[in-house]
Design a protein around this motif. Structure first.
Motif, mmCIF file in Angstrom:
data_model
loop_
_atom_site.group_PDB
_atom_site.id
_atom_site.type_symbol
_atom_site.label_atom_id
_atom_site.label_comp_id
_atom_site.label_asym_id
_atom_site.label_seq_id
_atom_site.Cartn_x
_atom_site.Cartn_y
_atom_site.Cartn_z
ATOM 1 N N MET A 221 4.873 2.200 5.060
ATOM 2 C CA MET A 221 4.540 1.278 3.985
ATOM 3 C C MET A 221 5.653 0.246 3.825
ATOM 4 N N THR A 222 5.273 -1.016 3.596
ATOM 5 C CA THR A 222 6.260 -2.082 3.463
ATOM 6 C C THR A 222 6.780 -2.152 2.038
ATOM 7 N N SER A 223 7.776 -3.042 1.831
ATOM 8 C CA SER A 223 8.400 -3.166 0.513
ATOM 9 C C SER A 223 7.440 -3.653 -0.557
ATOM 10 N N ASP A 224 6.366 -4.368 -0.165
ATOM 11 C CA ASP A 224 5.414 -4.865 -1.163
ATOM 12 C C ASP A 224 4.264 -3.889 -1.408
ATOM 13 N N GLY A 225 4.342 -2.689 -0.812
ATOM 14 C CA GLY A 225 3.337 -1.674 -1.076
ATOM 15 C C GLY A 225 2.203 -1.626 -0.071
ATOM 16 N N SER A 226 2.142 -2.584 0.860
ATOM 17 C CA SER A 226 1.067 -2.591 1.848
ATOM 18 C C SER A 226 1.425 -1.661 3.003
ATOM 19 N N THR A 227 0.399 -1.174 3.693
ATOM 20 C CA THR A 227 0.626 -0.292 4.822
ATOM 21 C C THR A 227 0.845 -1.096 6.090
ATOM 22 N N THR A 228 1.580 -0.535 7.026
ATOM 23 C CA THR A 228 1.846 -1.191 8.300
ATOM 24 C C THR A 228 0.874 -0.658 9.348
ATOM 25 N N PRO A 229 0.180 -1.545 10.068
ATOM 26 C CA PRO A 229 -0.763 -1.075 11.087
ATOM 27 C C PRO A 229 -0.030 -0.286 12.170
ATOM 28 N N ASP A 230 -0.638 0.824 12.625
ATOM 29 C CA ASP A 230 0.002 1.596 13.683
ATOM 30 C C ASP A 230 -0.380 1.033 15.045
ATOM 31 N N GLU A 231 0.454 1.319 16.033
ATOM 32 C CA GLU A 231 0.312 0.757 17.373
ATOM 33 C C GLU A 231 -1.018 1.127 18.021
ATOM 34 N N ASP A 232 -1.441 2.383 17.884
ATOM 35 C CA ASP A 232 -2.686 2.809 18.519
ATOM 36 C C ASP A 232 -3.883 2.050 17.961
ATOM 37 N N THR A 233 -3.882 1.848 16.651
ATOM 38 C CA THR A 233 -4.987 1.114 16.028
ATOM 39 C C THR A 233 -5.007 -0.331 16.505
ATOM 40 N N LEU A 234 -3.843 -0.955 16.562
ATOM 41 C CA LEU A 234 -3.782 -2.340 17.023
ATOM 42 C C LEU A 234 -4.243 -2.458 18.472
ATOM 43 N N ARG A 235 -3.874 -1.508 19.311
ATOM 44 C CA ARG A 235 -4.308 -1.544 20.707
ATOM 45 C C ARG A 235 -5.830 -1.401 20.808
ATOM 46 N N ALA A 236 -6.400 -0.515 19.978
ATOM 47 C CA ALA A 236 -7.850 -0.322 20.004
ATOM 48 C C ALA A 236 -8.578 -1.579 19.535
ATOM 49 N N ILE A 237 -8.045 -2.215 18.500
ATOM 50 C CA ILE A 237 -8.654 -3.450 17.998
ATOM 51 C C ILE A 237 -8.535 -4.556 19.038
#
Length: 300
Positions: free
Chosen positions: A1-17
């Motif tokens: 999770m980033t400093s503003d509360g949002s989640t960071t996309p994981d590498e596997d998900t980005l590769r699939a997308i």
């Protein structure tokens, strides 16, 4: 999770997308190419207010077919993802998380006239930040159609292979993209215009152009290409007041003319992209009095 509360996309998900975006870009590029071999039905979104003047903003049956196919495939694979497309007037209900941003045929006027500079642009945002991009271009540095694509942190690729931007040290006079191609000759490069914002972004990422300037364009024109430029080592800047600052994410405007809540689909802005060297030159030029007004006038 980033400093503003949002989640960071994981590498596997980005590769699939990215893999799906690449497949869709290739498939829809074939559809667009096949469309050139037959008579295409064309409508126009904007009728001229001047008598005898031709209408503007063409939309073809191929635009609609491509967007429908992408919407269907994304809905099947990632049903929780939202979608913004040029040809379907739907506003995303939730811009937290993943949003696919589609320009089914960017450069439609080129396309319907058989001018081979058009593309299919597929960008994916996460909490407004560009994280995946795939642009199928009818013409590329390889002298044949292909897809420039990337995911955040993965580097630029061309047709599934890592790609280093073109670097020609012996060329002293290089090229950039400018609105209307004007002025045709700048201090540091010659300006060109392609009729497709997404292609110009892809060409900056590929090293064909040193920079490109855009204003009055929509989010679907830029969402994919901005990520490609950044992954190629370039910069993307947006106008904030009278400054050029780093474009980190797309955000909905605070108000719109219609009687409804603004959405991310309403985004428009003045954006500059380029290599580090080109951006340094543009920042210096932007300090001149009236630069933003002159640029805005050209970009309308």
């Amino acid at each position: 999770m980033t400093s503003d509360g949002s989640t960071t996309p994981d590498e596997d998900t980005l590769r699939a997308i990215e893999a799906l975006a690449l497949d869709l870009a290739r498939e829809t590029g074939v559809i667009a190419t096949a469309g050139l071999a037959r008579e295409i039905e064309v409508d126009y979104k904007t009728e001229s207010k001047v008598e005898g003047q031709a209408p503007r903003d063409p939309v073809s049956e191929i635009d609609r077919e491509v967007e429908a196919l992408i919407r269907e495939r994304v809905g099947e694979r990632f049903p929780s993802h939202d979608i913004i497309g040029e040809e379907v007037e739907l506003h995303p209900t939730n811009t937290d998380g993943y949003v696919w941003v589609i320009d089914p045929v960017d450069g439609t006027a080129n396309f319907v006239n058989g001018y081979p500079l058009f593309c299919v642009s597929i960008g994916i945002l996460h909490d407004g930040e560009p994280v995946v991009g795939a642009i199928w271009c009818a013409s590329t540095h390889a002298l044949h159609p292909g897809v420039y694509h990337a995911h955040r942190g993965g580097g630029l690729h061309f047709d599934a292979e890592p790609f280093e931007p073109i670097h020609a040290p012996g060329v002293r006079r290089k090229l950039s993209a400018a609105p209307g191609g004007s002025p045709g000759r700048a201090r540091d490069w010659d300006n060109r215009v392609t009729g497709s914002a997404a292609i110009e972004l892809a060409f900056v990422a590929a090293g064909i152009f040193q920079s490109a300037r855009f204003g009055g364009v929509h989010i679907w024109d830029l969402a994919a290409g901005v990520l490609l430029v950044q992954e190629a080592g370039g910069q993307a800047l947006i106008r904030r007041d009278h400054e050029l600052v780093t474009l980190e994410r797309f955000e909905a405007p605070t108000e719109v003319k219609e009687d409804r809540e603004p959405s991310l689909r309403d985004w428009r802005g003045l954006v500059v992209v380029g290599t580090d060297e080109a951006i340094t030159t543009i920042r210096e030029t932007a300090q001149r009095p009236g630069w933003f007004k002159r640029l805005s006038d050209r970009l309308r």
